[in-house]
Design an enzyme around this catalytic site. Structure first.
Site, short mmCIF file in Angstrom:
data_model
loop_
_atom_site.label_atom_id
_atom_site.label_comp_id
_atom_site.label_asym_id
_atom_site.label_seq_id
_atom_site.Cartn_x
_atom_site.Cartn_y
_atom_site.Cartn_z
N ARG A 19 -8.07 -51.30 36.56
CA ARG A 19 -8.25 -52.51 36.21
C ARG A 19 -9.68 -53.09 36.04
NH1 ARG A 19 -3.69 -55.48 39.75
NH2 ARG A 19 -4.21 -53.60 40.97
N THR B 245 -1.55 -45.72 49.05
CA THR B 245 -2.25 -46.41 50.37
C THR B 245 -1.52 -45.81 51.51
OG1 THR B 245 -0.69 -48.45 50.23
CG2 THR B 245 -2.87 -48.68 49.49
N TYR C 44 -55.17 -59.26 36.28
CA TYR C 44 -54.35 -58.26 37.07
C TYR C 44 -55.21 -57.50 38.10
CZ TYR C 44 -52.24 -53.67 38.01
OH TYR C 44 -51.99 -52.60 38.48
N ASN D 38 -57.62 -50.13 37.40
CA ASN D 38 -57.16 -49.07 38.55
C ASN D 38 -56.61 -47.85 37.90
OD1 ASN D 38 -54.97 -50.47 37.51
ND2 ASN D 38 -53.65 -50.19 39.31
N ALA E 44 -69.99 -63.06 34.64
CA ALA E 44 -68.91 -63.26 34.06
C ALA E 44 -68.91 -62.33 32.81
CB ALA E 44 -68.85 -64.82 33.23
C1 UD1 Z 1 -2.04 -53.38 47.73
C2 UD1 Z 1 -0.64 -53.60 48.47
C3 UD1 Z 1 -0.04 -54.92 48.25
C4 UD1 Z 1 -0.82 -55.97 48.56
C5 UD1 Z 1 -2.24 -55.83 47.99
C6 UD1 Z 1 -3.26 -56.70 48.72
C7 UD1 Z 1 0.21 -51.35 48.42
C8 UD1 Z 1 1.11 -50.40 47.99
N1 UD1 Z 1 0.40 -52.57 48.07
O1 UD1 Z 1 -1.69 -53.50 46.12
O2 UD1 Z 1 1.39 -54.88 48.92
O3 UD1 Z 1 -0.43 -57.22 48.13
O4 UD1 Z 1 -2.76 -54.60 48.10
O5 UD1 Z 1 -4.47 -56.84 47.66
O6 UD1 Z 1 -0.64 -51.08 49.43
N2 UD1 Z 1 -6.29 -47.00 47.75
C9 UD1 Z 1 -6.70 -45.61 48.46
N3 UD1 Z 1 -5.79 -44.48 48.10
C10 UD1 Z 1 -4.74 -44.78 47.33
C11 UD1 Z 1 -4.49 -45.96 46.66
C12 UD1 Z 1 -5.15 -46.89 47.00
O7 UD1 Z 1 -7.37 -45.63 49.27
O8 UD1 Z 1 -4.34 -43.69 46.91
C13 UD1 Z 1 -7.13 -48.11 48.29
C14 UD1 Z 1 -7.83 -48.67 46.84
O9 UD1 Z 1 -9.13 -48.13 46.86
C15 UD1 Z 1 -7.89 -50.19 47.44
C16 UD1 Z 1 -6.75 -50.13 48.29
O10 UD1 Z 1 -6.35 -49.19 48.74
O11 UD1 Z 1 -9.34 -50.71 48.28
C17 UD1 Z 1 -5.71 -51.25 47.84
O12 UD1 Z 1 -5.46 -50.62 46.50
P1 UD1 Z 1 -4.99 -51.41 45.29
O13 UD1 Z 1 -4.53 -50.16 44.19
O14 UD1 Z 1 -5.95 -52.42 45.07
O15 UD1 Z 1 -3.48 -51.78 45.71
P2 UD1 Z 1 -2.73 -53.13 45.14
O16 UD1 Z 1 -2.03 -52.61 44.02
O17 UD1 Z 1 -3.61 -54.32 44.91
MG MG Z 2 -5.67 -54.49 45.10
#
Ligand code: UD1
Ligand code: MG
Length: 467
Positions: A18, A84, A373, A393, A430
Site C-alpha cells: 500500500r 506473519t 568562500y 583551493n 584589498a
Molecule cells: C497485521 C495483523 C492484524 C493487526 C495489524 C496491526 C496479521 C495477519 N494481521 O495486519 O491482525 O491488526 O497487523 O497493524 O498479522 N510481515 C512479514 N512477513 C510476511 C507478512 C508480513 O514479515 O509474510 C511483516 C510486515 O513487514 C509488517 C508486519 O509483518 O511489518 C505486519 O504486516 P502487515 O502486512 O502490515 O499486516 P496487517 O495487514 O497490517
Molecule cells: Mg500493517
C-alpha cells in the site's frame, strides 16, 4: 522479567504494497530515521537485550541498514512471504533460544519502551502463554478484530478480510505486538493454516489455537493500550500523519527539558539530536542527525543543522545551513551562512552574511563577516577576513590548503591561491591575488598599480561621448 530470557523479533519482511514504493515499508523515513529505527530503539530502551529483524521483500536493503546502524541486532530471512505466522515459523531456530519472545510488526514507530515493558511484565506476572496489545478505536479500518468469549476467558482474532459484518463492527483491534511463552509457541506454531481470505499463515491465529489446545491448558491475554502508540504505517498518508505526531512528541520532550520554541509546529528535531536547557529555537528550525545544541544557544529562523555540535551561547542569526561541523562557545553566524563538513568555528568567532565555509577552522575571535568562500583553510585567532575574500583551493585537479596566522588582516576581495600561507600579524592589500606566502608582520600586495590620467573624463564629455 529479570530472570527470564526475552528476545524481540521484529517482522519486516512484508512488501508494504500500500506504500506503492521501491523502498520496503519499514525503511521509509520519519524525520531523518527509518520507521525501523523507532521500533528498534523502543525495544532496546525497554531493556530487551537481544533482537532480530526478519527481512524478506527487498531484504538486502533492510540488512544493510541494520548492519550499519544496529550492529548488535541480527537479521533473519523469510525468503518467501507467506504471512506473519510463516515469518515466525521460519525463524524458530533464533527465537527458541529464549524463554519468551516478543514479536512486533515492524511498522509501529509510536510504540514506547514503557508500553513494551508493561506488556512483558504483565505477561510474566500473569503466567500467560500469549499476551498481546489491543486498542479500542472508532475507526477499526482493516485491523484484525479481537473477539473475546462470553466469559472473557478466551480470545481469538479475525482478520478484516475474513470477518463478517458483525465482526467488522467490533472496535477492539489487534496491534501486532505479542509476547509468547516459547515452549508453548513451539507446540502451536506448526498448526497454522492458510485457508483464509488472503491465503496466508496468520500469526494472530496462534491465539485461538492456544485457547483450544487439548493436551494442556494455555492462557492468552489481550491488554488494551493507547491507540495513538499503536498506529501502524500502511500508506503514505499514514506515514505523514505519524510523522507529524512524532515531531510533536519530540518537541514536547525537549520543551519539558527547558528548550524554548516560538512556533513548535514548524520545528523539526531528529530523534537522535540532543539539546540542552535554555536553547531557543525560532520558527522553521531543523535540528537533524546527531546534532547537539549547547546551553543557551539561539538558533535563528529557517536554520537547518545536520550533525552539528554547538557549545554554549552560540547564536545563529537566521538562515544558517550547517552540516557535520562544530561551533564553539559564543560563536555567531548568519544570516545566510553555509557551513559545510568538517568546519570548526572558534569561540566568539563570527561568520557573517553570504559566507560559505568548508573543511576549515576559524580561530577564536576571528571574523569572516561578508561574502566569502573559505575552503580547506586554517585561520588563526583574532584575524579579520575582508569582504569578498576567497580561498582558491581547487586548481581543477586537486584541493590545496590556505593557512592564515593570528591577528592577520586580509584585505577585501583578496584571492588566496592555495597552497599559500599568510603569517601572523600580516596584511594583504584589498583586491590582491596572493600566490606567494606572506611572512609574519608583512604586507602582501599583488595588483597592478593605479594610474590617474588628469582631465581625461572632462575631455571625453566635451567631445560628446556617452555618459
Ligand atoms: C497485521 C495483523 C492484524 C493487526 C495489524 C496491526 C496479521 C495477519 N494481521 O495486519 O491482525 O491488526 O497487523 O497493524 O498479522 N510481515 C512479514 N512477513 C510476511 C507478512 C508480513 O514479515 O509474510 C511483516 C510486515 O513487514 C509488517 C508486519 O509483518 O511489518 C505486519 O504486516 P502487515 O502486512 O502490515 O499486516 P496487517 O495487514 O497490517
Ligand atoms: Mg500493517
Amino acid at each position: 522479567m529479570a530472570q527470564s530470557k526475552v528476545g524481540a523479533l521484529i517482522m519486516a519482511a512484508g512488501k508494504g504494497s500500500r506504500m506503492k514504493s521501491v523502498l520496503p515499508k519499514v525503511l521509509h523515513n520519519i524525520i531523518d530515521e527509518p520507521i525501523l529505527f523507532y521500533i528498534l530503539r523502543a525495544v532496546n530502551e525497554a531493556g530487551v537485550k537481544s533482537s532480530a529483524v526478519i527481512a524478506g521483500y527487498l531484504g538486502e536493503m533492510i540488512e544493510n541498514y541494520v548492519k550499519l546502524s544496529w550492529p548488535d541486532v541480527e537479521v533473519l530471512w523469510q525468503r518467501e512471504q507467506l504471512g506473519t505466522g510463516h515469518a515466525v515459523q521460519v525463524t524458530r531456530e533464533w527465537w527458541s533460544k529464549y524463554d519468551h519472545v516478543l514479536v512486533l510488526n515492524g511498522d509501529l514507530p509510536m510504540l514506547t519502551p514503557q508500553t513494551i515493558q508493561y506488556l512483558i511484565n504483565e505477561h510474566i506476572d500473569s503466567s500467560s502463554d500469549c499476551t498481546l496489545l489491543s486498542f479500542i478505536t472508532y475507526n477499526p479500518g482493516t485491523y484484525g478484530r479481537i473477539i473475546r468469549s462470553k466469559d472473557a476467558n478466551k480470545i481469538s482474532i479475525v482478520e478484516y478480510k475474513d470477518a463478517d459484518v458483525n465482526e467488522r463492527n467490533i472496535n477492539e483491534v489487534n496491534a501486532g505486538v505479542y509476547v509468547f511463552n516459547v515452549s508453548k509457541l513451539l507446540k502451536i506454531i506448526d498448526n497454522l493454516s492458510n485457508k483464509n481470505a488472503q491465503g496466508e499463515y496468520y500469526l494472530p491465529d496462534v491465539i485461538e489455537l492456544m485457547g483450544k489446545y487439548e493436551h494442556e491448558k494455555m492462557k492468552t491475554l489481550a491488554l488494551v493500550a493507547d491507540e495513538e502508540e499503536l498506529q501502524g504505517v500502511n500508506t503514505p498518508y499514514e506515514l505523514a500523519e505519524l510523522t507529524v505526531k512524532i515531531i510533536r512528541r519530540i518537541n514536547v520532550y525537549w520543551m519539558t527539558r527547558g528548550v524554548r520554541m516560538t512556533m513548535p509546529q514548524s520545528v523539526i528535531i531528529s530523534p537522535r539530536a540532543e539539546l540542552e536547557e535554555d536553547v531557543a529555537l525560532a520558527p522553521s528550525v531543523h535540528i537533524l542527525g546527531s546534532s547537539r545544541i549547547g546551553k543557551g544557544s539561539k538558533i535563528g529562523a529557517w536554520s537547518s543543522l545536520s550533525n552539528v555540535i554547538t557549545g554554549r551561547d552560540v547564536k545563529l542569526v537566521s538562515n544558517v545551513i550547517a552540516e557535520n561541523s562544530k561551533f564553539n562557545d559564543g560563536a555567531i553566524a548568519g544570516p545566510f551562512a553555509y557551513i559545510r563538513e568538517k568546519t570548526e568555528i572558534g569561540e566568539r568567532a563570527f561568520v557573517g552574511k553570504f559566507v560559505e565555509i568548508k573543511k576549515s577552522s576559524v580561530g577564536k575571535d576571528s571574523k569572516v563577516p561578508h561574502l566569502s568562500y573559505i575552503g580547506d583553510a586554517e585561520i588563526g585567532n583574532d584575524s579579520n577576513i575582508g569582504a569578498g575574500t576567497i580561498t582558491c583551493n581547487y586548481d581543477g585537479v586537486k584541493k590545496s590548503q590556505t593557512i592564515i596566522g593570528d591577528r592577520a588582516f586580509i584585505g577585501s576581495d583578496t584571492m588566496l591561491v592555495a597552497p599559500v600561507a599568510i603569517g601572523s600579524d600580516a596584511v594583504t592589500g584589498a583586491g590582491s591575488t596572493i600566490t606567494k606566502n606572506v611572512p609574519d608582520g608583512a604586507l602582501g600586495v599583488a595588483r597592478s598599480k593605479q594610474i590617474n590620467v588628469d582631465g581625461w573624463a572632462h575631455k571625453k564629455r566635451e567631445k560628446g561621448g556617452e555618459h
